[in-house]
Design a protein around this motif. Structure first.
Motif, PDB file in Angstrom:
ATOM      1  N   THR A   1      49.954  75.957 131.081  1.00 52.03           N
ATOM      2  CA  THR A   1      48.658  76.278 130.450  1.00 52.03           C
ATOM      3  C   THR A   1      47.586  76.678 131.453  1.00 52.03           C
ATOM      4  OG1 THR A   1      47.758  74.023 130.582  1.00 52.03           O
ATOM      5  CG2 THR A   1      49.118  74.570 128.637  1.00 52.03           C
ATOM      6  N   LEU A   2      47.868  76.547 132.737  1.00 47.10           N
ATOM      7  CA  LEU A   2      46.826  76.718 133.753  1.00 47.10           C
ATOM      8  C   LEU A   2      46.569  78.174 134.096  1.00 47.10           C
ATOM      9  CD1 LEU A   2      47.898  73.842 136.175  1.00 47.10           C
ATOM     10  CD2 LEU A   2      46.107  73.788 134.418  1.00 47.10           C
ATOM     11  N   ASP A   3      45.290  78.465 134.326  1.00 51.38           N
ATOM     12  CA  ASP A   3      44.851  79.758 134.862  1.00 51.38           C
ATOM     13  C   ASP A   3      44.395  79.534 136.296  1.00 51.38           C
ATOM     14  OD1 ASP A   3      45.210  81.291 132.481  1.00 51.38           O
ATOM     15  OD2 ASP A   3      43.363  80.403 131.685  1.00 51.38           O
ATOM     16  N   ASP A   4      44.269  80.613 137.058  1.00 45.80           N
ATOM     17  CA  ASP A   4      43.919  80.488 138.472  1.00 45.80           C
ATOM     18  C   ASP A   4      42.642  79.680 138.706  1.00 45.80           C
ATOM     19  OD1 ASP A   4      46.189  81.787 139.271  1.00 45.80           O
ATOM     20  OD2 ASP A   4      45.195  83.690 139.714  1.00 45.80           O
ATOM     21  N   GLU A   5      41.655  79.821 137.857  1.00 41.93           N
ATOM     22  CA  GLU A   5      40.393  79.088 138.074  1.00 41.93           C
ATOM     23  C   GLU A   5      40.572  77.579 137.872  1.00 41.93           C
ATOM     24  OE1 GLU A   5      40.404  80.893 133.930  1.00 41.93           O
ATOM     25  OE2 GLU A   5      40.593  81.726 135.946  1.00 41.93           O
ATOM     26  N   ASP A   6      41.599  77.166 137.144  1.00 43.70           N
ATOM     27  CA  ASP A   6      41.852  75.740 136.941  1.00 43.70           C
ATOM     28  C   ASP A   6      42.223  75.031 138.236  1.00 43.70           C
ATOM     29  OD1 ASP A   6      41.470  75.810 134.129  1.00 43.70           O
ATOM     30  OD2 ASP A   6      43.526  76.536 133.855  1.00 43.70           O
ATOM     31  N   PHE A   7      42.808  75.735 139.176  1.00 40.87           N
ATOM     32  CA  PHE A   7      43.286  75.113 140.399  1.00 40.87           C
ATOM     33  C   PHE A   7      42.163  74.626 141.304  1.00 40.87           C
ATOM     34  CE2 PHE A   7      46.832  77.986 139.188  1.00 40.87           C
ATOM     35  CZ  PHE A   7      47.731  76.975 138.862  1.00 40.87           C
ATOM     36  N   ASP A   8      40.946  75.091 141.086  1.00 38.81           N
ATOM     37  CA  ASP A   8      39.798  74.651 141.888  1.00 38.81           C
ATOM     38  C   ASP A   8      39.138  73.382 141.343  1.00 38.81           C
ATOM     39  OD1 ASP A   8      40.022  76.740 143.737  1.00 38.81           O
ATOM     40  OD2 ASP A   8      38.838  78.093 142.480  1.00 38.81           O
ATOM     41  N   ARG A   9      39.570  72.911 140.196  1.00 38.39           N
ATOM     42  CA  ARG A   9      38.973  71.712 139.594  1.00 38.39           C
ATOM     43  C   ARG A   9      39.273  70.495 140.474  1.00 38.39           C
ATOM     44  NH1 ARG A   9      41.129  67.896 135.908  1.00 38.39           N
ATOM     45  NH2 ARG A   9      42.953  69.204 135.505  1.00 38.39           N
ATOM     46  N   ILE A  10      38.252  69.695 140.726  1.00 37.39           N
ATOM     47  CA  ILE A  10      38.400  68.479 141.522  1.00 37.39           C
ATOM     48  C   ILE A  10      39.083  67.417 140.658  1.00 37.39           C
ATOM     49  CG2 ILE A  10      37.196  66.640 142.782  1.00 37.39           C
ATOM     50  CD1 ILE A  10      36.998  69.386 144.137  1.00 37.39           C
ATOM     51  N   VAL A  11      40.160  66.839 141.191  1.00 39.70           N
ATOM     52  CA  VAL A  11      40.888  65.808 140.456  1.00 39.70           C
ATOM     53  C   VAL A  11      40.853  64.451 141.155  1.00 39.70           C
ATOM     54  CG1 VAL A  11      42.428  67.434 139.275  1.00 39.70           C
ATOM     55  CG2 VAL A  11      43.113  66.450 141.484  1.00 39.70           C
ATOM     56  N   ASP A  12      40.360  64.401 142.401  1.00 37.70           N
ATOM     57  CA  ASP A  12      40.330  63.135 143.136  1.00 37.70           C
ATOM     58  C   ASP A  12      39.213  63.199 144.171  1.00 37.70           C
ATOM     59  OD1 ASP A  12      40.833  60.781 144.523  1.00 37.70           O
ATOM     60  OD2 ASP A  12      43.002  61.116 144.636  1.00 37.70           O
ATOM     61  N   THR A  13      38.196  62.371 143.966  1.00 31.54           N
ATOM     62  CA  THR A  13      37.041  62.359 144.878  1.00 31.54           C
ATOM     63  C   THR A  13      37.162  61.283 145.952  1.00 31.54           C
ATOM     64  OG1 THR A  13      35.840  60.895 143.367  1.00 31.54           O
ATOM     65  CG2 THR A  13      35.471  63.291 143.127  1.00 31.54           C
ATOM     66  N   ARG A  14      38.280  60.585 146.012  1.00 31.16           N
ATOM     67  CA  ARG A  14      38.454  59.533 147.019  1.00 31.16           C
ATOM     68  C   ARG A  14      38.737  60.096 148.406  1.00 31.16           C
ATOM     69  NH1 ARG A  14      43.144  56.335 144.364  1.00 31.16           N
ATOM     70  NH2 ARG A  14      43.685  58.495 143.945  1.00 31.16           N
ATOM     71  N   TRP A  15      38.907  61.390 148.525  1.00 31.72           N
ATOM     72  CA  TRP A  15      39.231  62.026 149.795  1.00 31.72           C
ATOM     73  C   TRP A  15      38.077  62.914 150.232  1.00 31.72           C
ATOM     74  CZ3 TRP A  15      43.729  60.466 151.978  1.00 31.72           C
ATOM     75  CH2 TRP A  15      44.650  59.846 151.149  1.00 31.72           C
ATOM     76  N   ASP A  16      38.035  63.214 151.521  1.00 38.47           N
ATOM     77  CA  ASP A  16      37.033  64.133 152.057  1.00 38.47           C
ATOM     78  C   ASP A  16      37.775  65.218 152.821  1.00 38.47           C
ATOM     79  OD1 ASP A  16      34.676  65.313 152.816  1.00 38.47           O
ATOM     80  OD2 ASP A  16      34.300  63.915 154.469  1.00 38.47           O
ATOM     81  N   PRO A  17      37.858  66.419 152.308  1.00 37.32           N
ATOM     82  CA  PRO A  17      37.177  66.881 151.100  1.00 37.32           C
ATOM     83  C   PRO A  17      37.892  66.393 149.834  1.00 37.32           C
ATOM     84  CG  PRO A  17      38.506  68.660 151.986  1.00 37.32           C
ATOM     85  CD  PRO A  17      38.626  67.498 152.955  1.00 37.32           C
ATOM     86  N   PRO A  18      37.202  66.417 148.700  1.00 39.13           N
ATOM     87  CA  PRO A  18      37.832  66.036 147.433  1.00 39.13           C
ATOM     88  C   PRO A  18      39.057  66.921 147.146  1.00 39.13           C
ATOM     89  CG  PRO A  18      35.463  66.207 147.181  1.00 39.13           C
ATOM     90  CD  PRO A  18      35.795  66.768 148.536  1.00 39.13           C
TER      91      PRO A  18
END
Length: 169
Positions: A120-137
């Protein structure tokens, strides 16, 4: 080729290699631990399925296959329900025992959920942040590549363990 099609191909290769690693494996080979303390084939296949399952479910906002399709009960492992294998002791590794058919059935169910989501994913979906526990997210794209890398390493280890002679460890 679209980005999601490329990822679907990679996840498909994991599935093919899982099936090949489990094909013709007897119960003794499934639980044999290389060098006496390596991870068994059963543990490796279970763990990679749990990792893919937990991380895809979290990224997609879905229930884990492990619980939603009642694999947790079917496996009957003496582990916490949400356990994925991270930080397992030698006793925990030994506790993961299941027939090859059940291991493959679980991984196939995980793979179906992964395919449905990634499809179901489009290319713009891959930039969505899924984990903010890391730097960078961590973005969805990076998480998916990480899952693929982790699963391929573990299934490669399982294939290696399958090829060892019992005398080798």
């Amino acid at each position: 080729m679209k980005s999601n099609e490329l990822l679907l191909d990679a996840f498909g290769r994991i599935r093919e290699t899982v099936a090949a690693a489990l094909e013709g494996v007897d119960d003794g080979s499934l639980v044999r631990r290389p060098a006496g303390n390596g991870n068994s084939i059963a543990w490796l296949i279970w763990h990679l399925g749990r990792i893919e399952d937990a991380q895809i479910a979290a990224a997609a906002g879905l229930d884990q296959v492990w619980t939603s399709q009642e694999f947790v009960g079917r496996f009957g492992l003496p582990l916490p329900e949400r356990d994925t294998g991270y930080g397992h002791s030698t006793e925990n590794v030994d506790a993961v025992q299941a027939p090859p058919e059940l291991l493959l059935e679980y991984y196939d169910a995980v793979h179906r959920q992964t395919r449905e989501f990634v499809g179901t994913l489009d290319d713009e979906d891959f930039d969505r942040i899924v984990d903010t526990r890391w730097d960078p997210p961590v973005t969805l794209g990076v998480r998916l590549v990480s899952i693929i890398a982790d699963c391929l390493q573990h299934v490669g280890q399982a294939a290696y363990a399958k090829g060892l002679n019992p005398e080798d460890g």
